[in-house]
Design a protein around this motif. Structure first.
Motif, mmCIF file in Angstrom:
data_model
loop_
_atom_site.group_PDB
_atom_site.id
_atom_site.type_symbol
_atom_site.label_atom_id
_atom_site.label_comp_id
_atom_site.label_asym_id
_atom_site.label_seq_id
_atom_site.Cartn_x
_atom_site.Cartn_y
_atom_site.Cartn_z
ATOM 1 N N THR A 1 2.361 -12.515 -15.105
ATOM 2 C CA THR A 1 1.369 -11.911 -15.997
ATOM 3 C C THR A 1 0.237 -11.279 -15.203
ATOM 4 O OG1 THR A 1 1.922 -13.481 -17.735
ATOM 5 C CG2 THR A 1 -0.200 -12.367 -17.933
ATOM 6 N N ALA A 2 -0.209 -11.940 -14.146
ATOM 7 C CA ALA A 2 -1.266 -11.379 -13.297
ATOM 8 C C ALA A 2 -0.803 -10.060 -12.684
ATOM 9 C CB ALA A 2 -1.647 -12.369 -12.204
ATOM 10 N N PHE A 3 0.445 -10.004 -12.242
ATOM 11 C CA PHE A 3 0.988 -8.765 -11.676
ATOM 12 C C PHE A 3 1.049 -7.672 -12.745
ATOM 13 C CE2 PHE A 3 4.784 -6.123 -10.736
ATOM 14 C CZ PHE A 3 4.271 -5.456 -9.630
ATOM 15 N N GLU A 4 1.611 -7.995 -13.899
ATOM 16 C CA GLU A 4 1.722 -7.003 -14.985
ATOM 17 C C GLU A 4 0.352 -6.495 -15.420
ATOM 18 O OE1 GLU A 4 3.901 -8.986 -18.068
ATOM 19 O OE2 GLU A 4 5.688 -9.173 -16.808
ATOM 20 N N ASN A 5 -0.604 -7.401 -15.567
ATOM 21 C CA ASN A 5 -1.948 -7.001 -16.000
ATOM 22 C C ASN A 5 -2.653 -6.151 -14.951
ATOM 23 O OD1 ASN A 5 -1.562 -8.388 -18.373
ATOM 24 N ND2 ASN A 5 -2.833 -10.133 -17.802
ATOM 25 N N SER A 6 -2.468 -6.483 -13.678
ATOM 26 C CA SER A 6 -3.122 -5.683 -12.629
ATOM 27 C C SER A 6 -2.511 -4.285 -12.551
ATOM 28 C CB SER A 6 -3.059 -6.393 -11.276
ATOM 29 O OG SER A 6 -1.730 -6.578 -10.853
ATOM 30 N N ILE A 7 -1.199 -4.173 -12.752
ATOM 31 C CA ILE A 7 -0.561 -2.850 -12.765
ATOM 32 C C ILE A 7 -1.082 -2.037 -13.959
ATOM 33 C CG2 ILE A 7 1.630 -1.641 -13.176
ATOM 34 C CD1 ILE A 7 1.422 -2.525 -10.327
ATOM 35 N N LYS A 8 -1.165 -2.650 -15.124
ATOM 36 C CA LYS A 8 -1.677 -1.950 -16.306
ATOM 37 C C LYS A 8 -3.099 -1.447 -16.076
ATOM 38 C CE LYS A 8 1.040 -4.458 -19.707
ATOM 39 N NZ LYS A 8 0.994 -5.516 -20.739
ATOM 40 N N LYS A 9 -3.920 -2.306 -15.477
ATOM 41 C CA LYS A 9 -5.320 -1.929 -15.250
ATOM 42 C C LYS A 9 -5.429 -0.794 -14.237
ATOM 43 C CE LYS A 9 -9.862 -3.903 -14.787
ATOM 44 N NZ LYS A 9 -10.664 -5.101 -14.881
ATOM 45 N N ILE A 10 -4.670 -0.868 -13.165
ATOM 46 C CA ILE A 10 -4.762 0.159 -12.120
ATOM 47 C C ILE A 10 -4.165 1.481 -12.607
ATOM 48 C CG2 ILE A 10 -2.633 -0.148 -10.756
ATOM 49 C CD1 ILE A 10 -6.138 -0.056 -9.274
ATOM 50 N N ARG A 11 -3.178 1.414 -13.490
ATOM 51 C CA ARG A 11 -2.596 2.637 -14.077
ATOM 52 C C ARG A 11 -3.638 3.402 -14.881
ATOM 53 N NH1 ARG A 11 2.980 1.698 -17.081
ATOM 54 N NH2 ARG A 11 2.660 3.910 -17.437
ATOM 55 N N GLY A 12 -4.570 2.685 -15.469
ATOM 56 C CA GLY A 12 -5.647 3.338 -16.216
ATOM 57 C C GLY A 12 -6.619 4.090 -15.324
ATOM 58 N N GLU A 13 -6.670 3.725 -14.072
ATOM 59 C CA GLU A 13 -7.586 4.368 -13.128
ATOM 60 C C GLU A 13 -6.919 5.457 -12.295
ATOM 61 O OE1 GLU A 13 -9.839 1.580 -10.765
ATOM 62 O OE2 GLU A 13 -9.745 0.107 -12.390
ATOM 63 N N TYR A 14 -5.617 5.335 -12.079
ATOM 64 C CA TYR A 14 -4.875 6.280 -11.239
ATOM 65 C C TYR A 14 -3.677 6.796 -12.035
ATOM 66 C CZ TYR A 14 -7.536 4.293 -7.377
ATOM 67 O OH TYR A 14 -8.537 3.869 -6.550
ATOM 68 N N ASN A 15 -3.688 8.079 -12.352
ATOM 69 C CA ASN A 15 -2.611 8.666 -13.147
ATOM 70 C C ASN A 15 -1.300 8.764 -12.385
ATOM 71 O OD1 ASN A 15 -4.263 9.037 -15.372
ATOM 72 N ND2 ASN A 15 -4.926 11.047 -14.685
ATOM 73 N N VAL B 1 1.357 3.040 0.783
ATOM 74 C CA VAL B 1 0.447 2.884 -0.343
ATOM 75 C C VAL B 1 -0.961 3.334 0.025
ATOM 76 C CG1 VAL B 1 1.756 1.057 -1.484
ATOM 77 C CG2 VAL B 1 0.111 0.440 0.269
ATOM 78 N N ASP B 2 -1.683 3.769 -0.986
ATOM 79 C CA ASP B 2 -3.062 4.207 -0.822
ATOM 80 C C ASP B 2 -3.974 2.999 -0.614
ATOM 81 O OD1 ASP B 2 -5.166 6.465 -1.363
ATOM 82 O OD2 ASP B 2 -5.760 4.798 -2.677
ATOM 83 N N ASP B 3 -4.807 3.038 0.407
ATOM 84 C CA ASP B 3 -5.665 1.890 0.736
ATOM 85 C C ASP B 3 -6.623 1.526 -0.392
ATOM 86 O OD1 ASP B 3 -4.540 1.580 3.236
ATOM 87 O OD2 ASP B 3 -6.076 2.732 4.266
ATOM 88 N N GLU B 4 -7.299 2.513 -0.953
ATOM 89 C CA GLU B 4 -8.291 2.248 -1.997
ATOM 90 C C GLU B 4 -7.631 1.666 -3.248
ATOM 91 O OE1 GLU B 4 -10.891 4.916 -5.021
ATOM 92 O OE2 GLU B 4 -11.087 5.448 -2.899
ATOM 93 N N CYS B 5 -6.554 2.267 -3.670
ATOM 94 C CA CYS B 5 -5.838 1.793 -4.853
ATOM 95 C C CYS B 5 -5.285 0.383 -4.627
ATOM 96 C CB CYS B 5 -4.714 2.763 -5.202
ATOM 97 S SG CYS B 5 -3.759 2.275 -6.639
ATOM 98 N N THR B 6 -4.725 0.152 -3.451
ATOM 99 C CA THR B 6 -4.169 -1.161 -3.130
ATOM 100 C C THR B 6 -5.250 -2.236 -3.142
ATOM 101 O OG1 THR B 6 -2.397 -0.184 -1.823
ATOM 102 C CG2 THR B 6 -2.927 -2.489 -1.378
ATOM 103 N N ALA B 7 -6.403 -1.935 -2.556
ATOM 104 C CA ALA B 7 -7.504 -2.904 -2.536
ATOM 105 C C ALA B 7 -7.937 -3.261 -3.956
ATOM 106 C CB ALA B 7 -8.674 -2.348 -1.741
ATOM 107 N N LYS B 8 -8.057 -2.255 -4.820
ATOM 108 C CA LYS B 8 -8.435 -2.515 -6.210
ATOM 109 C C LYS B 8 -7.365 -3.322 -6.935
ATOM 110 C CE LYS B 8 -11.421 1.421 -7.196
ATOM 111 N NZ LYS B 8 -11.572 2.623 -8.047
ATOM 112 N N MET B 9 -6.119 -2.948 -6.717
ATOM 113 C CA MET B 9 -5.048 -3.655 -7.405
ATOM 114 C C MET B 9 -4.982 -5.124 -6.983
ATOM 115 S SD MET B 9 -1.029 -3.050 -7.549
ATOM 116 C CE MET B 9 -0.236 -4.626 -7.637
ATOM 117 N N MET B 10 -5.140 -5.381 -5.693
ATOM 118 C CA MET B 10 -5.116 -6.762 -5.213
ATOM 119 C C MET B 10 -6.299 -7.548 -5.763
ATOM 120 S SD MET B 10 -2.398 -7.261 -3.595
ATOM 121 C CE MET B 10 -1.277 -5.960 -4.060
#
Length: 96
Positions: free
Chosen positions: A70-84, A45-54
């Motif tokens: 829900t926290a997992f689902e919401n964090s994935i949705k949010k990070i998907r908006g930042e990383y295509n 996994v990418d360090d920067e993306c992982t840090a943001k997702m966590m």
């Protein structure tokens, strides 16, 4: 064990090896020890993306008082908006 959640955010933490009795790996040890849920990655996994997702995951879990799922689902949705690219965020799974 009274552990509700183990977060294994490093690379390949959900990877194991096959045997006649199933998959052996770090996740199996946590489940055998009684951990309810495990957040883990299935590849490097990418360090920067992982840090943001966590960061997002814990904000949803504690600040927004969401359930673990829900926290997992919401964090994935949010990070998907930042990383295509799915290779950045799709490695993470929540094992129940």
């Amino acid at each position: 064990s009274r552990c509700r959640l183990a977060v294994l955010s490093a690379c390949n933490t959900g990877v194991g090896y096959d045997s006649d009795e199933g998959v052996y790996g770090l996740q199996r040890a946590f489940k055998l020890a009684g951990t309810d849920k495990i957040l883990m990655s299935l590849w490097s996994v990418d360090d920067e993306c992982t840090a943001k997702m966590m960061k997002y995951f814990y904000e949803f879990l504690f600040d927004e008082n969401c359930s673990i799922e829900t926290a997992f689902e919401n964090s994935i949705k949010k990070i998907r908006g930042e990383y295509n690219s799915p290779e950045k965020w799709a490695a993470f799974v929540l094992l129940n």
